[in-house]
Motif scaffolding. Structure first.
Motif, PDB file in Angstrom:
ATOM      1  N   LYS A 139       0.830  -1.206   0.000  1.00 33.70           N
ATOM      2  CA  LYS A 139       0.000   0.000   0.000  1.00 33.70           C
ATOM      3  C   LYS A 139       0.859   1.249   0.000  1.00 33.70           C
ATOM      4  CE  LYS A 139      -4.120  -2.021   1.898  1.00 33.70           C
ATOM      5  NZ  LYS A 139      -4.859  -2.460   3.031  1.00 33.70           N
ATOM      6  N   THR A 141       2.340   1.755  -3.574  1.00 40.19           N
ATOM      7  CA  THR A 141       1.392   2.255  -4.559  1.00 40.19           C
ATOM      8  C   THR A 141       0.834   3.624  -4.194  1.00 40.19           C
ATOM      9  OG1 THR A 141      -0.350   1.060  -3.396  1.00 40.19           O
ATOM     10  CG2 THR A 141       0.624  -0.036  -5.292  1.00 40.19           C
ATOM     11  N   PHE A 168      -1.161   4.347  -1.704  1.00 36.30           N
ATOM     12  CA  PHE A 168      -2.467   4.353  -1.028  1.00 36.30           C
ATOM     13  C   PHE A 168      -2.305   4.792   0.418  1.00 36.30           C
ATOM     14  CE2 PHE A 168      -5.888   2.037   1.307  1.00 36.30           C
ATOM     15  CZ  PHE A 168      -6.939   2.779   0.811  1.00 36.30           C
ATOM     16  N   TYR A 223      -1.600  -2.404  -9.930  1.00 34.99           N
ATOM     17  CA  TYR A 223      -1.802  -2.846  -8.548  1.00 34.99           C
ATOM     18  C   TYR A 223      -3.058  -3.684  -8.432  1.00 34.99           C
ATOM     19  CZ  TYR A 223      -2.603  -2.252  -3.470  1.00 34.99           C
ATOM     20  OH  TYR A 223      -2.830  -2.445  -2.139  1.00 34.99           O
ATOM     21  N   PRO A 273      -5.073  -4.935  -5.357  1.00 34.90           N
ATOM     22  CA  PRO A 273      -5.176  -4.929  -3.892  1.00 34.90           C
ATOM     23  C   PRO A 273      -5.626  -6.295  -3.367  1.00 34.90           C
ATOM     24  CG  PRO A 273      -6.338  -3.058  -4.843  1.00 34.90           C
ATOM     25  CD  PRO A 273      -6.018  -3.994  -5.961  1.00 34.90           C
ATOM     26  N   GLU A 274      -5.383  -6.494  -2.085  1.00 37.52           N
ATOM     27  CA  GLU A 274      -5.623  -7.795  -1.459  1.00 37.52           C
ATOM     28  C   GLU A 274      -7.049  -8.293  -1.644  1.00 37.52           C
ATOM     29  OE1 GLU A 274      -4.757  -7.673   2.667  1.00 37.52           O
ATOM     30  OE2 GLU A 274      -5.069  -9.809   2.958  1.00 37.52           O
ATOM     31  N   THR A 275      -8.022  -7.391  -1.479  1.00 36.27           N
ATOM     32  CA  THR A 275      -9.416  -7.824  -1.541  1.00 36.27           C
ATOM     33  C   THR A 275      -9.957  -7.854  -2.971  1.00 36.27           C
ATOM     34  OG1 THR A 275      -9.998  -5.534  -1.130  1.00 36.27           O
ATOM     35  CG2 THR A 275      -9.984  -7.011   0.760  1.00 36.27           C
ATOM     36  N   PRO A 293     -10.868  -5.408  -5.098  1.00 31.36           N
ATOM     37  CA  PRO A 293     -12.114  -4.641  -5.203  1.00 31.36           C
ATOM     38  C   PRO A 293     -12.477  -4.373  -6.654  1.00 31.36           C
ATOM     39  CG  PRO A 293     -10.311  -3.199  -4.581  1.00 31.36           C
ATOM     40  CD  PRO A 293      -9.755  -4.592  -4.590  1.00 31.36           C
TER      41      PRO A 293
END
Lengths: 333, 242
Positions: free
Chosen positions: A45, A48, A50, A78, A80-82, A84
């Protein structure tokens, strides 16, 4: 090329990163592994843009993430983990939106979308709503989104989480092929995955880097393997004689199973004996008139390295129980 | 600028795909139509000329719920879905994201208001309509909507729960709506005029009378700028806090 220097991130009083430093040369595929809460996602994060680091520096392609965040973000893809996604959009509309917002416009956008659809295997779902897609396809849409602007650096936070074994292999192969001309940083919980897909492995625990190297280099840090034995004989005598035969090694005896004539033993070597350990075990059994039912040599695996390193970290920072990984099996090499 | 427009287009598309927007839009047009016919058949019978004062007079109260209902999802939903992590890692300035969302919602509201033009057109066909106050009313309504929207957008950025965003926005706007009354009750007369100037409704009434005063326009611009700025602050602060 990614340069991270002494990166610190505090969430209130909790240190998620305690000053990590590493460098990823261009074209390398690096796998971040570590228990949950180790700081993998936080690092990504910050890279990137964030999140802002509390302290320390991070630069991608020589551009500082704080001084010139837009330039950095232009060069990074990127996931992200979830993963989205805008679930109210269709796959084609979504990719088109991401392309536009990333400055891929006009004829280039058409070409970029064709490319990621082909590479990520999205042809069959291109016109479908994202909310209708299975987890595997959603993950591919997430990857396609990260690659649409053909970035030099890809940051993928758990790209294979929640996928079935076949999909994991597909995505892993995809990452491997991407890594031929790109810098890729990925995080994962699957150790086979980093071994298979990455040039280099960074193990993080409690916000620190506890190991950094190729899979072989990391395995070499565990000096020797272990021996698993199942022997018919008087358990305590066998235990004692095994200890004498393998000086310096730790010999564990499994609890006696009711009704079983045999006993299991586990020998963990501090250093490899000069003679083959299996030979020593065989001679010992023969000399005493016992019977050997099973004899298996285990070499140190990445999993052992991971367990040992991350469990040590937990012991050192036991003041943070919420972030401590399970210590179970830490001695089971 | 083109980044802003990209975000605006996505927000607009999202409104046209969202059931909430349709419910809110239908309520706006439905209740508006009811109010309008009430004016035509009851009040207009007594008045000498065709007017829409009564309609515009009720608009601030109406917007007080309508606008937050459209604004509540703008940031909350991004935070809930996690898509905010994508937005904030795109090569787009935070300011462009905020403006994109603001304009997207404002355009959707403008579309709703355009649909209500059928009322004054009907009135003009039936009788002698004084277009001055009507144009003033629409302009004031747009400015008022923008002001409410900037507040609703800011509140939405502070929570991932849309319902909380809605309730907080409505309560704050209610306080602003009743500000003149509250001020008259608590404050010495010397201060009342000053406090009245802070109320978005007072400025709306002034424009809706058909008198376009630059100070009223400046008031709305400053109001919007203030809350859009606060929005920027909340987004940036979260990057530090995590």
């Amino acid at each position: 090329m990614i340069t991270v220097q002494n990166l610190v991130k505090m969430y209130g009083q909790v240190a998620a990163l305690q000053g990590i430093t590493f460098e990823v040369p261009s074209g390398q595929v690096v796998g971040f592994v570590g228990p949950n809460g180790a700081g993998k996602s936080t690092t990504m994060k910050i890279l990137t843009g964030f999140l802002y680091a509390t302290n320390g520096k991070a630069a991608l392609e020589g551009i500082d993430v704080r001084e010139n965040p837009l330039e950095v973000r232009r060069r990074v893809g990127y996931l992200p983990e979830t993963n989205p996604l805008y679930t109210d959009m269709r796959v084609d509309d979504y990719l088109s939106f991401v392309a536009e917002v990333r400055g891929v416009k006009g004829a280039r956008r058409r070409a970029a979308m064709d490319r990621v659809v082909q590479v990520c295997g999205l042809g069959t779902v291109f016109k479908k709503g994202i909310s209708e897609l299975s987890k595997g396809f959603r993950q591919r849409v997430g990857l396609a989104q990260a690659m649409i602007h053909d970035p030099q650096i890809l940051i993928l936070d758990e790209p294979t989480s929640g996928l079935d074994p076949n999909q994991i292999v597909e995505i892993r192969d995809l990452i491997r092929s991407l890594g031929t001309n790109r810098t890729v940083v990925l995080s994962t919980h699957y150790l086979q995955e980093v071994e298979a897909a990455c040039d280099r492995i960074i193990i993080v625990a409690q916000g620190n880097i506890v190991a950094d190297g190729t899979g072989e280099e990391l395995c070499a840090r565990l000096p020797a393997g272990a021996l698993a034995l199942e022997i018919i004989g008087p358990p305590d005598t066998v235990h004692g004689k095994l200890k004498d035969a393998f000086t310096g090694a730790r010999v564990d005896m499994a609890p006696q199973v009711e009704g079983s004539r045999s006993t299991r033993f586990h020998v963990v070597f501090a250093s490899e004996p000069d003679t083959d350990a299996r030979e020593i075990a065989h001679d010992l059994v023969q000399a005493n008139g016992w019977k050997i039912l099973e004899l298996k040599r285990k070499s140190a695996s990445l999993e052992d390295v991971f367990r040992r390193l991350t469990a040590n970290g937990a012991a050192a920072v036991s003041a943070e129980p919420a972030m401590a990984p399970s210590q179970e099996g830490a001695i089971d090499v | 600028m083109s980044d802003t427009w990209t975000i605006t287009k996505r927000e607009l598309r999202s409104y046209f795909l969202s059931p909430i927007a349709y419910v809110v839009g239908a309520l706006f047009l439905g209740i508006g139509a009811y109010m309008f016919f009430q004016i035509v058949f009851i009040e207009a019978g007594r008045a000498a000329e065709a007017r829409m004062d009564a309609y515009f007079g009720r608009l601030p109260m109406f917007f007080l719920v309508l606008v937050p209902a459209l604004a509540m999802r703008l940031w909350s939903e991004e935070r809930k879905l996690g898509t905010i992590e994508l937005l904030l890692t795109f090569p787009v300035r935070t300011g462009s994201l905020i403006m994109g969302k603001f304009l997207g919602a404002l355009l959707f509201l403008s579309v709703l208001m355009l649909l209500t033009l059928i009322y004054p057109i009907t009135l003009a066909a039936l009788g002698d309509l004084d277009w001055g106050p009507v144009i003033g009313g629409y302009l004031g309504a747009l400015l008022l909507a923008a002001a409410y929207l900037s507040l609703g957008l800011f509140v939405s950025s502070t929570t991932q729960d849309q319902i909380i965003a809605l309730i907080v926005s409505v309560v704050v706007l209610l306080l602003l709506y009743y500000l003149p009354g509250i001020a008259a009750f608590f404050l010495p007369p010397a201060l009342i005029d000053t406090v009245m100037l802070a109320s978005p409704v007072v400025h709306f009434q002034s424009i809706a009378r058909g008198v376009l005063d630059l100070s009223d326009v400046i008031y709305y611009v400053v109001f919007c700028a203030f809350f859009l700025f606060l929005n920027h602050v909340t987004i940036e602060v979260r990057k530090w806090a995590g």
